[in-house]
Design an enzyme around this catalytic site. Sequence first.
Site, PDB file in Angstrom:
ATOM      1  N   ASN A 149       0.807  -1.233   0.000  1.00  0.00           N
ATOM      2  CA  ASN A 149       0.000   0.000   0.000  1.00  0.00           C
ATOM      3  C   ASN A 149       0.836   1.278   0.000  1.00  0.00           C
ATOM      4  OD1 ASN A 149       0.668  -0.667   2.696  1.00  0.00           O
ATOM      5  ND2 ASN A 149      -0.966   0.646   3.447  1.00  0.00           N
ATOM      6  N   GLU A 247       3.441  -5.462  12.312  1.00  0.00           N
ATOM      7  CA  GLU A 247       2.502  -4.339  12.105  1.00  0.00           C
ATOM      8  C   GLU A 247       1.405  -4.860  11.192  1.00  0.00           C
ATOM      9  OE1 GLU A 247       2.720  -1.525  13.588  1.00  0.00           O
ATOM     10  OE2 GLU A 247       4.745  -1.720  14.391  1.00  0.00           O
ATOM     11  N   CYS A 281      -3.318   1.724   6.182  1.00  0.00           N
ATOM     12  CA  CYS A 281      -3.723   1.001   7.396  1.00  0.00           C
ATOM     13  C   CYS A 281      -4.270   1.961   8.449  1.00  0.00           C
ATOM     14  CB  CYS A 281      -2.538   0.229   7.949  1.00  0.00           C
ATOM     15  SG  CYS A 281      -1.105   1.295   8.193  1.00  0.00           S
ATOM     16  N   GLU A 460       7.214   0.414  15.883  1.00  0.00           N
ATOM     17  CA  GLU A 460       8.260   0.984  15.046  1.00  0.00           C
ATOM     18  C   GLU A 460       8.405   2.456  15.417  1.00  0.00           C
ATOM     19  OE1 GLU A 460       6.617  -0.243  11.087  1.00  0.00           O
ATOM     20  OE2 GLU A 460       8.403  -1.505  11.051  1.00  0.00           O
TER      21      GLU A 460
HETATM   22  P1  NAD Z   1       0.123  -9.334   3.014  1.00  0.00           P
HETATM   23  O1  NAD Z   1       0.140  -9.823   4.414  1.00  0.00           O
HETATM   24  O2  NAD Z   1      -0.597 -10.120   1.993  1.00  0.00           O
HETATM   25  O3  NAD Z   1       1.614  -9.190   2.446  1.00  0.00           O
HETATM   26  C1  NAD Z   1       2.591  -8.391   3.097  1.00  0.00           C
HETATM   27  C2  NAD Z   1       3.969  -8.915   2.728  1.00  0.00           C
HETATM   28  O4  NAD Z   1       4.116 -10.216   3.285  1.00  0.00           O
HETATM   29  C3  NAD Z   1       4.206  -9.063   1.234  1.00  0.00           C
HETATM   30  O5  NAD Z   1       5.551  -8.733   0.953  1.00  0.00           O
HETATM   31  C4  NAD Z   1       3.959 -10.548   1.011  1.00  0.00           C
HETATM   32  O6  NAD Z   1       4.631 -11.071  -0.109  1.00  0.00           O
HETATM   33  C5  NAD Z   1       4.519 -11.133   2.288  1.00  0.00           C
HETATM   34  N1  NAD Z   1       3.998 -12.451   2.649  1.00  0.00           N
HETATM   35  C6  NAD Z   1       2.793 -12.996   2.331  1.00  0.00           C
HETATM   36  N2  NAD Z   1       2.685 -14.232   2.855  1.00  0.00           N
HETATM   37  C7  NAD Z   1       3.845 -14.477   3.519  1.00  0.00           C
HETATM   38  C8  NAD Z   1       4.345 -15.573   4.273  1.00  0.00           C
HETATM   39  N3  NAD Z   1       3.631 -16.669   4.448  1.00  0.00           N
HETATM   40  N4  NAD Z   1       5.574 -15.484   4.822  1.00  0.00           N
HETATM   41  C9  NAD Z   1       6.302 -14.354   4.683  1.00  0.00           C
HETATM   42  N5  NAD Z   1       5.900 -13.285   3.965  1.00  0.00           N
HETATM   43  C10 NAD Z   1       4.677 -13.338   3.394  1.00  0.00           C
HETATM   44  O7  NAD Z   1      -0.408  -7.843   3.095  1.00  0.00           O
HETATM   45  P2  NAD Z   1      -0.706  -6.870   1.894  1.00  0.00           P
HETATM   46  O8  NAD Z   1      -1.969  -7.324   1.233  1.00  0.00           O
HETATM   47  O9  NAD Z   1       0.528  -6.674   1.082  1.00  0.00           O
HETATM   48  O10 NAD Z   1      -0.966  -5.495   2.669  1.00  0.00           O
HETATM   49  C11 NAD Z   1      -2.194  -5.127   3.184  1.00  0.00           C
HETATM   50  C12 NAD Z   1      -2.255  -5.382   4.673  1.00  0.00           C
HETATM   51  O11 NAD Z   1      -1.180  -4.725   5.327  1.00  0.00           O
HETATM   52  C13 NAD Z   1      -3.509  -4.831   5.314  1.00  0.00           C
HETATM   53  O12 NAD Z   1      -4.013  -5.776   6.211  1.00  0.00           O
HETATM   54  C14 NAD Z   1      -3.026  -3.603   6.055  1.00  0.00           C
HETATM   55  O13 NAD Z   1      -3.809  -3.221   7.160  1.00  0.00           O
HETATM   56  C15 NAD Z   1      -1.675  -4.034   6.470  1.00  0.00           C
HETATM   57  N6  NAD Z   1      -0.825  -2.885   6.773  1.00  0.00           N
HETATM   58  C16 NAD Z   1      -0.518  -2.632   8.080  1.00  0.00           C
HETATM   59  C17 NAD Z   1       0.264  -1.531   8.404  1.00  0.00           C
HETATM   60  C18 NAD Z   1       0.636  -1.226   9.837  1.00  0.00           C
HETATM   61  O14 NAD Z   1       1.489  -0.388  10.043  1.00  0.00           O
HETATM   62  N7  NAD Z   1       0.047  -1.878  10.818  1.00  0.00           N
HETATM   63  C19 NAD Z   1       0.738  -0.710   7.385  1.00  0.00           C
HETATM   64  C20 NAD Z   1       0.397  -0.995   6.070  1.00  0.00           C
HETATM   65  C21 NAD Z   1      -0.378  -2.095   5.766  1.00  0.00           C
END
Ligand code: NAD
Length: 482
Positions: A149, A247, A281, A460
């Site tokens: 995002n 996060e 997020c 963080e």
């Molecule tokens: P996601 O969890 O699908 O992917 C995030 C990252 O993790 C990607 O690089 C992905 O390739 C990797 N990943 C996926 N499966 C994995 C596994 N089994 N092992 C290791 N790595 C893996 O999330 P997304 O769809 O890319 O992002 C959206 C989500 O992120 C939303 O839920 C949003 O709320 C959250 N988000 C949270 C914050 C925060 O600061 N809390 C900030 C931004 C986004």
Amino acid sequence: MQILNYINGELLAPKSGNFLDNYEPATGKVYGTIPDSDSEDIDLAVQAAKNAFPNWANCGNETRAEWLFKIAEGIQKHFQEFAAAESRDNGKPITLAQKVDIPRAISNFEFYAKAITQYHSSSHSMEGKAINYTLRQAMGVVGCISPWNLPLYLFSWKIAPALAAGNTVVAKPSEITPATAFLLSKVCIEIGLPPGVLNIVHGSGGSTGTAIVSHPNIKAISFTGGTATGEKIASIAAPKFKKLSLELGGKNPNIIFADCDYEKMLTTTVLSSFSNQGQICLCGSRIFVERSIYEKFKKDFVDRVSLLVPGDPSDSATKMGAVVSKSHMEKILSYIEIAKNEGGTILTGGKQRFVGGRCENGWFVEPTVIEGLSYDCRTNQEEIFGPVVTIMPFDTEEEVLKFANSTRYGLAAILWTNNLLRTHRLAELLECGILWVNCWLVRDLRTPFGGVKDSGVGREGGFEALDFFTEPKNVCIYFGNN
Ligand code: NAD
């Protein structure tokens, strides 16, 4: 654009020779490829990072700070290329990438360049007997995994403190938005960053991500992404006793009292609802409005939101771009159907938007406002992560607190009121890691950033990130007489 891994200072294809397609959300078309890396590539990257660690950890804070400043300058030098790449890869308006994403990535490197020179550890005196001091030492090779995002913004938010603290890094951006991480690797080559200090490996979560999380020589994992992914990562990393910073998702409340500064609230609420197509997020997706101003708010808000028309992200007049992928668009649209089935009324939006010209096959969703739902229905409990908000009236502080705290998440909350005592009362009682009062997304990089409940573990930002990326070691020196 053929994206390659950055390992040991070089751009490399994955060992397997496998690549994934990279899509442009605004057109729905493939415009490049990215490595689908696996454990062989991660092994190479970890070995390079291990080799680079002693010199990097021991070269001194000032020297590491200089390197971080050079990275920041390198991004600045190619600013427009970075902004265009972020907009094209993610679907976000080019102006957002220019105003927020890329400047913030630069600030992340500059901030931690400065912060590491100000970092200090504690000392505990046992008067007349002994003195304890705590060393804060780099851990070794650490893993950083980030979402799509805010691609470079969140990637650099992890890499910068990890490097500043003296660790070497194996990092993976989202496979959905790899472009600016690739440009970052080119900057590192351009400035001559020592090989192996930072390694950027591309690929899917299941393959590349899992290989990072399970690698025995990676000491800590800093992850930002969805809660379900966080669970999977924790289940692999926790039994190996890796340090974990998670996060995760959110479903943030935006609580509006009648005594707020109405115009400021209205303008900011449009932003906190729909910036980056609602894919931040920290967006406030559940809007609770005190009943006495509910009808007025509803009309004014819907009028303003109706003016937000999705368009070509590369056009500098566009305020709302494409959502990141076809499957994400379908997920968002399916939640709008769930909301209707739960008895919700769509006040504006509610559909896929067809934008003409080069974007005729792009993934656009109208900004959507829904009312008439209960606080505990699926629409109000599950993370949609798109341009969809619900609005709901409330009567008392106790009632809105119950609504706000009712989800499994606890990342951020937004509060609009000019009542000082109420502000302090709610600040104590709202279940969140970040509360914005009469503002949204005002960020001081020194402050702790993260969530409670299922929104994550750890913080963080500021020295918190430097604490995460170092191991404390207490040294007790006895000088007493017995
Ligand atoms: P996601 O969890 O699908 O992917 C995030 C990252 O993790 C990607 O690089 C992905 O390739 C990797 N990943 C996926 N499966 C994995 C596994 N089994 N092992 C290791 N790595 C893996 O999330 P997304 O769809 O890319 O992002 C959206 C989500 O992120 C939303 O839920 C949003 O709320 C959250 N988000 C949270 C914050 C925060 O600061 N809390 C900030 C931004 C986004």
